[in-house]
Design an enzyme around this catalytic site. Structure first.
Site, PDB file in Angstrom:
ATOM      1  N   LYS C  80       0.833  -1.208   0.000  1.00 35.48           N
ATOM      2  CA  LYS C  80       0.000   0.000   0.000  1.00 35.48           C
ATOM      3  C   LYS C  80       0.863   1.251   0.000  1.00 35.48           C
ATOM      4  CE  LYS C  80      -1.141  -0.484   4.923  1.00 35.48           C
ATOM      5  NZ  LYS C  80      -0.652  -1.848   5.115  1.00 35.48           N
ATOM      6  N   CYS C 169      -6.791   2.572  20.087  1.00 36.65           N
ATOM      7  CA  CYS C 169      -5.785   1.620  19.611  1.00 36.65           C
ATOM      8  C   CYS C 169      -4.576   1.468  20.527  1.00 36.65           C
ATOM      9  CB  CYS C 169      -5.370   1.939  18.172  1.00 36.65           C
ATOM     10  SG  CYS C 169      -4.107   3.163  17.948  1.00 36.65           S
ATOM     11  N   MET C 170      -4.172   2.522  21.237  1.00 42.49           N
ATOM     12  CA  MET C 170      -2.910   2.420  21.956  1.00 42.49           C
ATOM     13  C   MET C 170      -3.028   2.578  23.463  1.00 42.49           C
ATOM     14  SD  MET C 170      -0.998   1.779  19.639  1.00 42.49           S
ATOM     15  CE  MET C 170       0.121   1.442  20.961  1.00 42.49           C
ATOM     16  N   MET C 340      -2.980  -4.714  18.550  1.00 47.81           N
ATOM     17  CA  MET C 340      -4.375  -4.540  18.966  1.00 47.81           C
ATOM     18  C   MET C 340      -4.975  -5.753  19.670  1.00 47.81           C
ATOM     19  SD  MET C 340      -4.843  -1.623  18.406  1.00 47.81           S
ATOM     20  CE  MET C 340      -3.264  -0.915  18.086  1.00 47.81           C
ATOM     21  N   GLY C 377      -0.528   1.356  15.715  1.00 49.95           N
ATOM     22  CA  GLY C 377      -1.315   1.245  14.498  1.00 49.95           C
ATOM     23  C   GLY C 377      -1.217   2.465  13.624  1.00 49.95           C
ATOM     24  N   GLN C 378      -1.020   3.617  14.234  1.00 56.66           N
ATOM     25  CA  GLN C 378      -1.049   4.847  13.456  1.00 56.66           C
ATOM     26  C   GLN C 378       0.334   5.488  13.417  1.00 56.66           C
ATOM     27  OE1 GLN C 378      -4.955   7.104  13.686  1.00 56.66           O
ATOM     28  NE2 GLN C 378      -4.763   6.289  15.736  1.00 56.66           N
TER      29      GLN C 378
END
Lengths: 273, 158, 769
Positions: C80, C169-170, C340, C377-378
């Site tokens: 991606k 998420c974190m 996650m 995740g980010q």
């Protein structure tokens, strides 16, 4: 327009022809969900039976000889059209065949809208038909795609399915073929396709039995000799002379049109046995 | 000039025989729930009306609905196990495949219906086709993000 | 067709797996050869791995990207990332501000948009007080933007109703690190991959979610025959490349981790010396307050958690648990990765603690290759949210809202009147949207994130967002997204290389992203928008002097310098990371206390021997290891006695399956960006539900059938993919697809400590549709 549907047999026949078209559309729209009714005029699946076009199957057998897959339901399906032809003559051509329907529509439009003078119908001798059929079989055996270029009903039904699927390359290709044939058929050699070239029609014609369904001119009733039937016959035959057996495809147009001296005493009629 | 290599529907007999046996009735095309099967026209007029699959557009999802409806033995009617299908073999172009280019992609692997058998990811995370199990359905060719596809199904030769 | 040798090699079907072993990867030649004006160093926009990139620009357009071979990713990027240029000029990019008027979108100017927004916010603040407005930030905003927003809301406005999507998420990982080590952020770095001998991956599908890191691990596996243990209820590609797979019922991993500790203690595989020097034991007392205990009590606590119990509860064979514990404890260096699968849980903090426990117990920590490493995740969840403190309970750089001294520090640093920062932590993500739905929050500003798709139990909160009497502003690059379709005002945001700023990734690595091209249409960077808004709002509130004093910035560099200063007296100290250095270097890891501190900064923290410069400062007596983030316990780390507890919503008779959601490699989060790339859409065009063949056979489901999934909160119809990936009883659905909002089904029960919802485990039933 009234002319097109006038008459008991003609109206029923038109309903059959339209019904065939709708039936195939219904099959194509539901074919993802059912496998009971499937196929085209090359071969149609009715439950377990695969009805096949006799010409297609004969060329198939010829092509594969010993390696042919003699699936019992396909062989059964091969005999069904022949049996129908044996008993009822070429009713397939007049009552079902989509090409004939298309031709009749276009011919009707041509004569009624453009007021063109009718052409002379194409005629061929029985012997030349047999020679051509043998040649067509040989061509079909040695050139595998040959039958698919000349069998119009099958091509039309496949085309119909591609319209449902939007497979335009195929639609364009087959449409060109069909239009070419129609062009010749309508404007140059009238009815050459149905009366001579279509091998399936020839085979069905040969399979018919003299005692099967046919049109007769009754001797006990008087004919006015108006020759209306011969004017109206879609194949250009002459029922009022009585020499119609060979090519006639039992459409019943002449029976519809026939006007006897008294009501209900028309000399032309269907006969079985 | 004309296309000569066609990916035939599952269960097809070998190509030379298929051309002879198929009566081109279109039932396989009709029953296909994914509309994967198309008919030949301009691609090769000699094969006019023969069914084939353009994997990049729509691959075969191996639902195995078409072999039983074949009337002529062009498709093996008795075939029901998708693992036994053999339409072709996928081949990977190492010059364009993202995984072989140092990027990371596993689209073909994750979508392979013969999961983790026909396509394997090696320890280096490179996709590899295992010829023995590959059925040639073309799903990998369909999902490959590279344009043109870096994995292509080669139809079986005779 | 002629087939010469080269052609043959290129197309060689690679008939056996063996034939590619030892295949040396080359970097994409075809990309290197792309004709561009220049290559500009930057960072990937997607996941938290933070791969370095070069952006190829030609004629003012981004035409290509290639991996940065001098950065940690050594030139590798995932698929991606390779298609990044295509997200910039997607047809649905938002080009100008739009306001919803009577259900229709109307284009307005920036001036009008800002005035409308300021008037709404000012009105709410005047009428209902500062707590009636909120801000929902993102781990994808640049650090400077998050810092500004934090300063505006917590500092200038005095409300703590500012939270970020890293809460989803974190948060558990952050609280996990804080409870175990005193301060947030991992101590190790990606560099440890090259030294570790055993990898323990739990709750992470690295092969899909962090593919480049996984590639580095797999490279080590080939070169050094390292051991890889993966604990996952799904047989993912990660698992398929592992040496040992711990397969368990989702939510029961606490039993497994405690059982591993049990085995380690029972077989005396723990590091007594390390425990004596650096570890204290704690448990939650009856009054929910931490209470110190000793090692013997810990051993007693573990007695209950035998591998047999773990097998019975989790369905994971005990031999595997024992084997995993042995490998974990006896390898030369063990590195854990999690993501996650552990964080999005009602016991997320506990399970994070349990992983940290294993490292502390065995001393597999603070050495090269031995570290507990939480994956993010980010791209900016660490640098922009956890570090900057854009969570409702945090202040910048490790300071807490609830701590009087920390508040005073920040008030002084920001030049605020005493007592401006509210002492009570504000609303967390899910609560924020609940209050917004209830109408208590009047104005909410959502920046650079898509809560309309990513919140759990979505239907409830979507209804709230669609309310007419509240004011929702969404800064978004694409419109409509599932959030912006509910907004009252949408602001076009500059995307990725259209603006400049800093990202901070998983491993404390800060990287600079330059502006490469002009923003599309009238889009503006969020930095500019937040700054303008802050000044205008404070002026509207009659505090024009504060507007000038608090927000004097001209460029992002001004903010960056303030952030450096802000971090200077904390353990986050990155004073040495000047903008110029960040531009030059390929990412730097804090702490970087001085400007001449060598790049890439500190690879390993809490250890003087391996180069943490702050050990000397905070714990002068320490020889090597010192957990100086936790001075309250004598600079020691904490092993927590966490009893094993199941998930909030286990499978039962009515809902016999467990739904777990996750990612695919082709898409990223809610897909606003990746779904604009046709190549990626080709590879992963639609949502599906993965079902184990055994379950599928029972239910008569075949691949391609439509399946209805129903939970207590809603139902959804998806095509089935019958594949041997999830274990029996588990179904998996990717959460990327905006047309199939799987989060409607997901429970919004959350961890009481981290307030992170349990996305990963919801009970569902499935039937053929």
């Amino acid at each position: 327009m009234k002319d097109f549907f006038k008459g008991k047999f003609t109206l029923t026949r038109r309903l059959f022809q339209i019904g065939t078209f709708l039936f195939f559309l219904a099959v194509y729209y539901t074919s993802h969900k059912q496998s009971f009714l499937l196929g085209t005029f090359y071969s149609f699946k009715l439950g377990p039976i695969h009805i096949v076009d006799p010409f297609i199957y004969l060329t198939y057998l010829g092509r594969n000889l010993l390696k042919a897959d003699l699936f019992v339901w396909t062989v059964t399906g091969f005999l069904i059209p022949l049996l129908i032809a044996f008993l009822f003559g070429r009713v397939f051509c007049s009552w079902i065949c989509p090409y004939n329907f298309l031709y009749e529509i276009l011919d009707f439009l041509k004569t009624h809208l453009f007021r063109k003078k009718p052409l002379i119908y194409f005629e061929a001798s029985p012997k030349s038909k047999k020679v051509w059929l043998a040649l067509a079989l040989a061509l079909g055996i040695f050139i595998p795609p040959f039958p698919y270029y000349i069998l119009m009903p099958g091509l039309l039904s496949v085309l119909l399915h591609q319209l449902v699927l939007h497979l335009y390359s195929f639609i364009l290709f087959s449409l060109l073929l069909i239009l070419m044939v129609l062009f010749v058929d309508l404007f140059f050699k009238k009815r050459i396709w149905c009366k001579f070239i279509c091998p399936t029609g020839l085979i069905l014609g040969m399979a018919r039995w003299k005692g099967g369904l046919r049109i007769i001119k009754r001797k006990d009733l008087t004919c006015k000799e108006c020759a209306l039937c011969s004017f109206e016959c879609p194949l250009g035959l002459t029922p009022h002379l009585g020499n119609h057996l060979e090519d006639c495809y039992n459409c019943g147009r002449c029976v519809d049109i026939c006007k006897g001296l008294r009501k209900k005493e028309n000399p032309l009629d269907f006969k079985f046995l | 000039m004309f296309k000569t290599k066609f990916l035939r529907p599952p269960g097809a007999v070998k190509e030379s025989e298929f051309v002879k046996k198929c009566i081109r009735c279109g039932k396989c095309q009709q029953i296909c729930p994914y509309n994967s099967i198309v008919l030949t026209s301009w691609e090769n007029p000699f094969y006019f009306g023969l069914p084939y699959i353009i994997a990049r557009k729509k691959p075969c999802y191996l639902c195995m609905k078409c072999p039983p409806v074949c009337p002529s033995g062009a498709l093996d009617r008795t075939l029901v196990d998708k693992n036994k299908v053999k339409m072709g073999i996928a081949r990977i172009n190492r010059d364009t495949c993202w995984a072989y280019q140092g990027s990371f992609c596993r689209a073909c692997f994750m979508n392979c219906p013969i999961f983790d058998k026909a396509l394997k990811m090696t320890d280096e995370l490179l996709p590899v086709v295992i010829e023995k199990y590959c059925v040639g359905c073309g799903i990998c060719e369909n999902v490959c993000p590279v344009e043109p596809s870096a994995i292509i199904v080669e139809p079986l030769k005779d | 067709m002629k087939c010469d040798r080269r052609e043959f090699l290129k197309w060689s079907a690679a008939l056996t797996a063996a034939s590619v072993v030892g295949f040396e990867l080359s970097l994409p030649e075809n990309l290197q050869a792309v004709d561009v004006d220049k290559w500009i160093k930057s960072v990937c926009r997607y996941c938290g791995a933070g791969c370095g990139l070069y952006i190829g620009v030609k004629g003012g357009k981004v035409v290509a990207v290639k991996g940065d071979d001098k950065n940690w990713n050594r030139g590798y990027i995932c698929v991606k990332g390779s298609y990044l240029p295509k997200i910039l000029d997607a047809p649905d990019r938002l080009k100008y501000p739009m306001v919803r008027e009577g259900g229709k979108w109307k284009r307005i100017t920036w001036e009008e948009a800002m005035n409308l927004m300021v008037s709404k916010f000012a009105e709410a603040i005047k009428k209902y007080g500062p707590h009636s407005v909120g801000f929902y930030g993102s781990g994808q905003s640049y650090s400077e933007e998050s810092y500004l927003a934090n300063k505006l809301f917590k500092g200038a406005l005095g409300t703590n109703n500012i939270d970020g999507n890293p809460r989803l998420c974190m948060a558990s990982a952050a609280v996990g690190y804080v409870t175990s080590f005193g301060k947030d952020e991992p101590m190790g770095s990606y560099d440890d991959i090259y030294y570790a001998d055993c990898f323990f991956i739990i709750g992470s599908n690295m092969s899909e979610a962090h593919p480049v890191i996984f590639r580095l691990i797999m490279e080590q596996k080939r070169k050094r025959k390292v051991k890889i243990i993966v604990a996952d209820p799904r047989k993912t590609l990660t698992v398929r490349n592992a040496d040992l797979h711990l397969d368990f019922i989702p939510g029961m991993d606490l039993y497994i981790l405690n059982a591993m500790a049990h085995v380690i203690v029972k077989e005396k595989l723990y590091n007594k010396d390390f425990i004596d020097k650096h570890v204290v034991f704690k448990k939650l007392g009856p009054d929910n307050k931490p209470q110190k205990v000793n090692f013997e009590e810990y051993v007693k606590f573990l007695e209950e958690y035998t591998p047999e119990l773990a097998e019975q509860k989790s369905g994971c064979p005990k031999e595997k648990i024992i084997q995993a514990a042995r490998w974990f404890a006896t390898s030369k260096a063990t590195m854990s990765f999690w993501c996650m699968g552990l964080n999005q849980r009602t016991k997320g903090v506990w399970v994070n603690n349990l992983v940290n426990n294993l490292h502390l117990l065995t001393g597999q920590i603070c050495r090269p290759g031995a570290t507990p490493f939480s994956l993010t995740g980010q791209p900016n969840a660490c640098g922009g949210i956890r570090d900057v403190g854009l969570l409702s309970h945090l202040l910048p750089y490790g300071r807490l809202v609830a701590n009087d001294q920390h508040r005073a520090e920040m008030e002084e640093f920001w030049g605020l009147p005493k007592g401006r920062i509210h002492p009570k932590p504000g609303l967390t993500a899910v609560e924020l949207f609940r209050k917004f739905a209830e109408g208590e929050i009047k104005c909410l500003w959502v920046v650079c994130t898509n809560p309309g798709q990513s919140l759990p139990n979505l239907e409830k909160y979507r209804k709230g967002m669609a309310r007419e009497d509240t004011f929702l502003v969404v800064s978004e690059a694409y419109h409509p997204s599932r959030t912006s379709e509910l907004a009252d005002l949408v602001l076009p945001a500059a995307l990725w290389c259209e603006k400049e700023g800093t990202y901070g990734q998983s491993e404390r690595r800060y990287q600079y992203l330059p502006q490469v091209i002009k923003p599309l249409g009238e889009a503006k960077s969020d930095f500019e928008v937040i700054l303008t808004f802050a000044r205008k709002l404070l002026t509207a509130l009659g505090r024009a002097d504060e507007a000038k004093r608090l927000f004097p910035y001209k460029t992002t560099e001004d903010v960056w310098n303030e952030m450096r200063a802000c971090s200077r007296n904390t353990v986050y100290n990155f004073w040495g990371m000047t903008r110029a250095r960040l531009i030059k270097e390929h990412g730097m890891l804090w702490p970087v206390p001085t400007e001449d501190y060598p790049a890439p900064g500190t690879l390993r923290r809490y250890t003087a021997k391996y180069g943490d410069p702050l050990v000397k400062k905070y714990d002068p007596k320490a020889e090597d290891i010192s957990f100086y983030g936790n001075p309250a316990d004598g600079n020691r780390a904490v092993i927590w006695l966490r009893p094993a507890v199941g998930p909030a919503e286990p499978a039962d008779k009515d809902y016999p399956f467990i739904l777990t959601t996750g990612r695919l490699i082709e898409h990223w989060h809610t897909g606003t960006m990746t779904m604009k790339v046709p190549e990626l859409m080709r590879a992963a065009p639609r949502a599906f539900v993965e079902i184990n063949p055994k379950d599928a056979q029972k239910l008569g489901i075949k691949t391609g059938d439509m399946v209805r999934i129903t939970s207590r909160r809603g139902s959804i119809v998806l095509p089935a993919k019958v594949v041997d990936i999830p274990r029996p009883g588990v179904v998996f659905v990717p959460f990327h697809y905006p047309d199939k909002l799987i989060n409607i089904l997901v429970t919004d029960a959350f961890d009481p400590m981290s307030k992170q919802p349990e996305f990963k485990i919801s009970a569902v039933r499935i039937e053929k549709a």
